[in-house]
Structures are given as C-alpha cells and as structure tokens.
Design a protein around this motif. Structure first.
Motif, PDB file in Angstrom:
ATOM      1  N   UNK A  81       8.265 -12.290  -9.883  1.00 14.61           N
ATOM      2  CA  UNK A  81       7.811 -11.123  -9.140  1.00 14.61           C
ATOM      3  C   UNK A  81       6.942 -10.296 -10.069  1.00 14.61           C
ATOM      4  N   UNK A  82       5.637 -10.331  -9.832  1.00 12.59           N
ATOM      5  CA  UNK A  82       4.688  -9.600 -10.664  1.00 12.59           C
ATOM      6  C   UNK A  82       4.436  -8.210 -10.098  1.00 12.59           C
ATOM      7  N   UNK A  83       4.403  -7.233 -10.971  1.00 13.23           N
ATOM      8  CA  UNK A  83       4.064  -5.875 -10.569  1.00 13.23           C
ATOM      9  C   UNK A  83       3.154  -5.277 -11.639  1.00 13.23           C
ATOM     10  N   UNK A 112       0.801  -1.220   0.000  1.00 11.64           N
ATOM     11  CA  UNK A 112       0.000   0.000   0.000  1.00 11.64           C
ATOM     12  C   UNK A 112       0.834   1.271   0.000  1.00 11.64           C
ATOM     13  N   UNK A 113       2.155   1.138  -0.043  1.00  7.57           N
ATOM     14  CA  UNK A 113       3.006   2.317   0.083  1.00  7.57           C
ATOM     15  C   UNK A 113       3.732   2.681  -1.205  1.00  7.57           C
ATOM     16  N   UNK A 114       3.288   2.128  -2.312  1.00  5.36           N
ATOM     17  CA  UNK A 114       3.832   2.534  -3.593  1.00  5.36           C
ATOM     18  C   UNK A 114       4.961   1.666  -4.116  1.00  5.36           C
ATOM     19  N   UNK A 170      -4.877  -7.245  -8.470  1.00  5.72           N
ATOM     20  CA  UNK A 170      -3.503  -6.930  -8.077  1.00  5.72           C
ATOM     21  C   UNK A 170      -3.333  -5.431  -7.855  1.00  5.72           C
ATOM     22  N   UNK A 171      -2.472  -5.072  -6.944  1.00  7.88           N
ATOM     23  CA  UNK A 171      -2.219  -3.677  -6.639  1.00  7.88           C
ATOM     24  C   UNK A 171      -1.745  -2.955  -7.896  1.00  7.88           C
ATOM     25  N   UNK A 172      -2.276  -1.759  -8.115  1.00  9.99           N
ATOM     26  CA  UNK A 172      -1.867  -0.966  -9.265  1.00  9.99           C
ATOM     27  C   UNK A 172      -0.958   0.151  -8.773  1.00  9.99           C
ATOM     28  N   UNK A 173       0.317   0.086  -9.146  1.00 14.53           N
ATOM     29  CA  UNK A 173       1.325   1.029  -8.649  1.00 14.53           C
ATOM     30  C   UNK A 173       1.498   2.198  -9.605  1.00 14.53           C
ATOM     31  N   UNK A 174       1.533   3.374  -9.020  1.00 16.06           N
ATOM     32  CA  UNK A 174       1.714   4.596  -9.802  1.00 16.06           C
ATOM     33  C   UNK A 174       3.069   5.213  -9.495  1.00 16.06           C
ATOM     34  N   UNK A 175       3.488   6.129 -10.340  1.00 13.06           N
ATOM     35  CA  UNK A 175       4.777   6.811 -10.151  1.00 13.06           C
ATOM     36  C   UNK A 175       4.705   7.744  -8.957  1.00 13.06           C
ATOM     37  N   UNK A 178       8.201   2.261  -4.845  1.00 13.67           N
ATOM     38  CA  UNK A 178       9.513   2.290  -4.203  1.00 13.67           C
ATOM     39  C   UNK A 178       9.548   1.391  -2.980  1.00 13.67           C
ATOM     40  N   UNK A 179       8.525   1.474  -2.133  1.00 14.70           N
ATOM     41  CA  UNK A 179       8.471   0.635  -0.939  1.00 14.70           C
ATOM     42  C   UNK A 179       8.397  -0.839  -1.313  1.00 14.70           C
ATOM     43  N   UNK A 180       7.618  -1.149  -2.343  1.00 10.98           N
ATOM     44  CA  UNK A 180       7.504  -2.540  -2.797  1.00 10.98           C
ATOM     45  C   UNK A 180       8.857  -3.082  -3.249  1.00 10.98           C
ATOM     46  N   UNK A 181       9.560  -2.317  -4.077  1.00 10.93           N
ATOM     47  CA  UNK A 181      10.865  -2.764  -4.570  1.00 10.93           C
ATOM     48  C   UNK A 181      11.887  -2.864  -3.443  1.00 10.93           C
ATOM     49  N   UNK A 182      11.811  -1.967  -2.476  1.00 12.72           N
ATOM     50  CA  UNK A 182      12.717  -2.047  -1.325  1.00 12.72           C
ATOM     51  C   UNK A 182      12.507  -3.342  -0.553  1.00 12.72           C
TER      52      UNK A 182
END
Length: 216
Positions: free
Chosen positions: A130-132, A106-108, A211-216, A110-114
């Motif tokens: 690893x799906x994104x 839920x934190x975007x 699936x979570x939809x990540x934005x910039x 960058x947090x997911x990749x970290x």
C-alpha cells in the motif's frame, strides 16, 4: 441499419472523448471512504483471493496464498491495456499494488486510510503493498508529526497490514526528473521495494510523480 448508422454518427458528434472521460472520472472511486465505491474493491479482492485459495496445494505441499504487490508491473501492463470504464485512458498505469489509482483518492489521508481499513488482510497472506505519498511540508511541525502518528496508530489498530510511505516535497521529484544532478541520492519507495529516483525509467518516474500527494 440506416437508423443505427445515423445514431452512431450522432453520438460521435454529441459526445467527445473528453466529455466521456470527464463523466467517467467523476464516478466515485475507491480510496475516498465512500461505501458504495469501496465495496466493489473489496469484492474484487475477495473474489481474487478465493480463486487463489481454490487452487489447493502448491508443488511444495503448502497452500496457495493471495498477494497484491506490483513492483513495476503496474506500469508495464498498464501500457498494454486499452481504456477502462472507470475513466482510465488506454496505456495509463494501473494502481501500484493494493491502493487507489493515481489521483483517484481525493478526500485526504484519513479517508484513504479508512477505505484501506475495510479490506480483510487475512485473505492476503502472501502480502500486499500500500503506497502513500505524503507532502513533507504538512508534517514538519510538531502538530503534523503528531497527526501522522495518530493516523498510523489507528490504521494498524484497525488491522491494517502495512504502509509504504514516501514523504517528499512534490516539487523535488519534478526537479530530480528534469535535472537529475540536483538530487543524485534521492531514495524513494516504488512499489514493494526502494530505489534511487534517478535509476528509474522515465515512465516510472512520471508514475511516482503522478501519485496523489496527501497532506495533513
């Protein structure tokens, strides 16, 4: 016995399923760059990898190597498993490979990749997926494209193994599910392989949409 029966009845009255679900769902989850949550995902992965390694040689003389990729089994087996303490309801899909459960990050981006960078991928020589899912509208401009390139560069510089990205407008997936004729050639990354969205089962289509939809 009467006391225990009374306590059970009281709990039934005071704690609804929705209250329990909300409380469990609010617990910190893997994929948000939260050390306490991420360490348990890492522990489980290493425990699994150690047990695979302990099997010794395989029938062809090579080593057993751990891998984490689901294809579509995360949906099938999720449908057979009861509710879990992390807030996942009975029958809901599991995470699609080595990634957070749908909606847990839920934190975007960058947090997911970290969080994903905390995994020692040397333990998983048989590969991972690893799906994104990325919101295409966030990356159409030059700044968005540059930001995405930087995210990937840092992820792999920190020894990330691989990323399988779907860059889509979430609304298009819903349109394709409800009106398949509108997007007959919509190709997506499922979990370890690509497929036409219209060829997926309704349950798999819903899993991809959720699936979570990540934005910039």
């Amino acid at each position: 016995m009467d006391f225990l029966e009374g306590l059970v009845d009281q709990l039934k009255d005071d704690i609804s399923d929705e209250k329990v679900f909300t409380k469990l769902n609010a617990i910190d989850k893997f994929g948000n760059d939260i050390p306490e949550a991420d360490k348990w995902m890492i522990w489980v992965g290493e425990h699994y990898a150690d047990n695979i390694k302990a099997l010794g040689k395989n029938t062809r003389g090579g080593n057993h190597n751990a891998g984490v990729y689901s294809n579509t089994s995360h949906t099938h087996f999720g449908g057979l498993v009861n509710a879990l303490p992390n807030g996942r309801r009975a029958g809901e899909t599991f995470a699609s490979g080595f990634a957070p459960e749908n909606g847990a990050d839920k934190r975007g981006t960058t947090a997911l990749l970290n969080s994903m960078n905390k995994i020692n991928y040397k333990n998983f020589a048989n590969g991972i997926n690893f799906n994104i899912k990325l919101d295409a509208s966030s990356y159409e401009c030059d700044d968005g494209k540059s930001a995405l390139g930087s995210l990937y560069k840092v992820f792999f510089k920190r020894e990330g193994m691989q990323v399988q990205a779907n860059m889509l407008d979430p609304k298009i997936l819903i349109e394709a599910r409800d009106n398949p004729e509108l997007h007959p050639n919509l190709l997506i990354r499922v979990s370890g392989y690509s497929a036409y969205f219209n060829d997926l089962s309704p349950k798999m289509q819903d899993e991809v949409i959720s699936r979570s939809s990540n934005a910039a």
